[in-house]
Design a protein around this motif. Sequence first.
Motif, short mmCIF file in Angstrom:
data_model
loop_
_atom_site.label_atom_id
_atom_site.label_comp_id
_atom_site.label_asym_id
_atom_site.label_seq_id
_atom_site.Cartn_x
_atom_site.Cartn_y
_atom_site.Cartn_z
N GLU C 105 0.84 -1.20 0.00
CA GLU C 105 0.00 0.00 0.00
C GLU C 105 0.88 1.26 0.00
O GLU C 105 0.68 2.18 -0.79
CB GLU C 105 -0.93 -0.02 1.21
N TYR C 109 1.60 4.22 -2.88
CA TYR C 109 1.48 5.67 -2.68
C TYR C 109 2.76 6.38 -3.14
O TYR C 109 2.69 7.41 -3.80
CB TYR C 109 1.21 5.98 -1.21
N ASN C 168 4.01 2.10 5.42
CA ASN C 168 2.69 2.39 4.86
C ASN C 168 2.17 3.70 5.41
O ASN C 168 1.75 4.59 4.67
CB ASN C 168 1.68 1.30 5.24
N ILE C 172 1.49 7.30 3.41
CA ILE C 172 0.15 7.88 3.29
C ILE C 172 0.12 9.28 3.89
O ILE C 172 -0.45 10.21 3.33
CB ILE C 172 -0.89 6.94 3.95
N THR C 175 1.82 11.63 1.51
CA THR C 175 0.92 12.03 0.42
C THR C 175 -0.02 13.13 0.86
O THR C 175 -0.24 14.11 0.15
CB THR C 175 0.10 10.81 -0.06
N GLY C 274 0.84 2.22 -8.55
CA GLY C 274 0.53 3.58 -8.13
C GLY C 274 0.65 4.56 -9.28
O GLY C 274 -0.18 5.45 -9.46
N LEU C 285 -2.97 13.47 -8.24
CA LEU C 285 -2.73 12.77 -6.99
C LEU C 285 -3.74 13.26 -5.96
O LEU C 285 -3.99 14.46 -5.83
CB LEU C 285 -1.31 13.07 -6.50
N GLN C 287 -5.42 12.42 -1.79
CA GLN C 287 -5.02 11.83 -0.51
C GLN C 287 -5.36 10.35 -0.44
O GLN C 287 -4.67 9.58 0.19
CB GLN C 287 -5.72 12.55 0.65
N ASN C 288 -6.48 9.97 -1.05
CA ASN C 288 -6.88 8.56 -0.98
C ASN C 288 -6.80 7.94 -2.36
O ASN C 288 -7.80 7.64 -2.97
CB ASN C 288 -8.31 8.44 -0.47
N ILE C 289 -5.58 7.77 -2.83
CA ILE C 289 -5.45 7.30 -4.20
C ILE C 289 -5.76 5.80 -4.28
O ILE C 289 -6.14 5.29 -5.32
CB ILE C 289 -4.03 7.63 -4.74
N SER C 290 -5.61 5.10 -3.17
CA SER C 290 -5.86 3.65 -3.20
C SER C 290 -6.90 3.26 -2.16
O SER C 290 -6.83 3.69 -1.02
CB SER C 290 -4.56 2.89 -2.90
#
Lengths: 325, 310, 364
Positions: C105, C109, C168, C172, C175, C274, C285, C287-290
Amino acid sequence: MKLSRRTFLEGVAALSIAVSVPAMAHAEDLKMGLLVPGSVSEEGWNRIGYNALKGVEEQLGAKISYVELQQNPASFEKAFRDYASQGYKVILGHGFEFQDAALEVALDYPDTYFLISSSSIHEGNVIGLNTDTSQPFYLMGVIAAKMGRKAGLVGGMEIPPIQQAFAGFKNGAKSVNPDFPISEAYIGNFTDTTAAKEAALSMISQGADFVVPNASGATVGGYQAISESGPDVRSFSIFSDFTPVAPNNILGLYVADYAQGVVEVVRTIKDGSPPTENVVFGLKDPKVMSFTFRDDGPVSVPEDIRAEVKAISDKIAAGEIKTGE
Amino acid sequence: MDDMMFLTFLATLVGAAWRLATPLIFASIGEVFSERAGVLNIGLEGTMLVGAFCGFATAFATDSVLLGLLTGVLGGMLFGLVFAFFTITIKADQIVVGAALNLLGMGLTAFLFRTYYVSTGKGIEIAQPVHIPWLSDLPFLGEAFFQQNLIVYSTILVAILATLVLYRTSFGLTLRAVGEHPKAVDVAGRNVAAYRYGAVLVGTGLAGLGGAFLTLGHSNQFVEGITSGRGFIVLAVVVFARWSPIGAFFVSLLFGLFYALQLMLQAQASIVVPYQVLQALPYIMTIITLVVVRGKGAAPGKLGQPYEMR
Amino acid sequence: MEQVNQGVRENVYPQAAQALYRTLSQVAISAVTPLAAVIVALACGAALLWLNGFNGSDVVTVMIFGSFQDMRSVGEILLKATPLILIGAGLCVAFRCKIWNIGAEGQLYVGAIAATFVGTSIDGLSVWVHAPLVMLAGAIAGAAWAGIAGYLKVRFQASEIVTTIMLNYIAIILTSYLVTGPMKDASAAYPQSARLVREAWTPRIVSDMRLHVGILVAVVLAVALYIFLQRSSRGFALRVVGQNPHAARYAGMNVGRNIMIAICISGAMAGLAGAFEVAGVTHRLYQNISPGYGFEGIAVALLAGNNPLAAILSGGLFATLRSGSEVLQITSQVPQVLVLVIQGIVILSVVAFAKLRDIIRIVA
């Protein structure tokens, strides 16, 4: 109140059968879809979107559906498309993050209306609906600076609806006292109620006596901290009614009846005269934005301050005071 | 900041740190048991969520915090039973099963919450701080140490009890042997699997308790993903604590301290560092401490390995 | 005996057909357990729905079939499958080497950050240069991020399970800092980066669908990793290190280097995923790309039995489930998180069936 989704859905089914008979007379039923970036079960942002959807169902007899997406931009476009292709006339994307995806899908579905919460866009059939939270927060800031010594603001993540609100609060407080101290903290998510609680507690211990949490699902933690800190700490209830959580501290309520606003916009679409520009709800729309004081609590806002706030509120509604950044 | 302000700041910080550390203390002491017996359970995030949800649902229905805590523990243990069955009886890879249980825990609690709790209103009455005559009223010290609820105080008891059980009872001795030399235990005629089951159940029960504290002793609502990654932090705590219950207690406190400090420093207008730097601090510190307290010296020898009976 | 058999067959079948037959029967056997696992998981999902007052059969009729309405919905599934296949196939390599990289994860990112940087700060390149450059940047960043955990493991024996989880969070948070701070789109109030320049976008396969060439890259790389693991001497070394590091060391293999290679390959694949999310899907891009692709990728690899080739199928399956769960909520208002439950049960059933197969094999 406890209501399981099952009984709720059964109720909806029964209701829709009941209303669908007279509605058959119409050429086609109005269908409205909702995209939310999280669970509607939490007292917070997603619930507001859900209530708006329910409002449209109850007042306009629309057939409704919603989807709780994880915060994932990649899935937004598909969800819009799913609804649009199933003949949904109005789709509400509840949050600015839905804007790009809506613009993309809107090209293929010119007859569908894409409403985007917390956005100021207007491009063809994509219409932004913004509730200007900086306005009620400006009033709170005025009250804080008049009644308190120091204010504390607990935010979820640093996103526009929250930044906007806090900017309004700071502007309001500074309009009374330019040196009024305000501390601000973000917990970095919308789930950790304990973090919201501890952030509020720490502000209170550092002298804050007017604290407002604004962190969607985690907001309630902030009110809990306020409640546990005794009646000397004041607060305002935002979006929903949190007075049961902090009955001795809440001076008044800012309740956004976003549903009313959305219902009106959808009504115009239904009647064939959709908005020609992006929609901004503010204190000028008392049906959407209500700012009221409590009289049943142990502490309340004195009459002279109420009068002053009322005057400022009227000026904001008339556009004479700029509350945001 | 003048001295008085600083003392107040410190007192609040310590009080908050202890509360924030409480779920970590329960879960990490539990994980110490489990890992000492050679079972690495990375499914704690899911387990804690199950505890938090079971506890909330029970207290919501019965208005009893005590019953809520109990079902929180039982929910955790039930989850632990699944984990134990797969890793000990079936001898499946512990990481694989742990990952599955995380998905299951997050999915199940969110599914049930979304299905049954369209509105939870004002939530539940949670455990209230106890007032200890004289002590609670002490300046500074009172706020830091003596204005907590019983669940927070019980962390001390759990840490001491866990140490006694692990080092002073034959159960504890055998349990540790199971993690180091399972063959020897087997030869001595004791059932390795039974001890591992026991260790896992103690571990997940405590993880469930840690989760239940979140909804019953700290905040009064269940929110999806309320654990916010604590189940993963626990794994780091255990390594940092060198697999000792007392160590787990203090390392958890340290994490609680970082977490509280992060929230409190943000509120200081004079600090200009981006708040994300402060948020990342606990995680960066974990990595640094892993490097500093390096070596596998204290790790149970057979950690993560299923035991094949002769 | 076997040789005699083969000799007899050789007369009947041409050699190539025989090889094909053998491979197919192997595939059939190894496909039985995952298939059974999926069926069990769907049955559990149906039971859960039924128990809670929903329509149980929706799991099949809506969730599975509902996602195959038309070409576009198939395209959407493949779009979701792209990161899952990439991450899943990469993790197969790490897991074969017994490196528990839980940090895909975060690597995703970091890959997205690097891709955004290259896609927004450079202008005027041709699409033939810029698009691959963006992918490369993502892969390198992901590999480097994973490499931190690898180095800490090799040099300081720091548990990669713990360090990758910590990394991770850090990725995050990083990001979140970047899109609210230095990389924020100056013209927007929202926390998002500027839009990538057109030339940096991953080309689409069909112009009016979102599906981009990333899916082809994912499949090709998964096949390549399969060949790498099974046929190359380096792949062999990785597997030996995974099975028995002491033996590997005894045989003169550099355990540390193999660990680094394994974890960096998995990191590069996650970083690439990513890059595709940014350059192929969102073009910015966020904040919650995934939505947790990195964690789901772990399940994809496990379901595939750590075989990159099988990860193509399991990635496709998980994407179908995820896509179907959204359809399920839209049509039947079933909470979409059901998909997590089904995924968890899939893994547990795979484990259980694999055991069952072993037992049957021993008994037989």
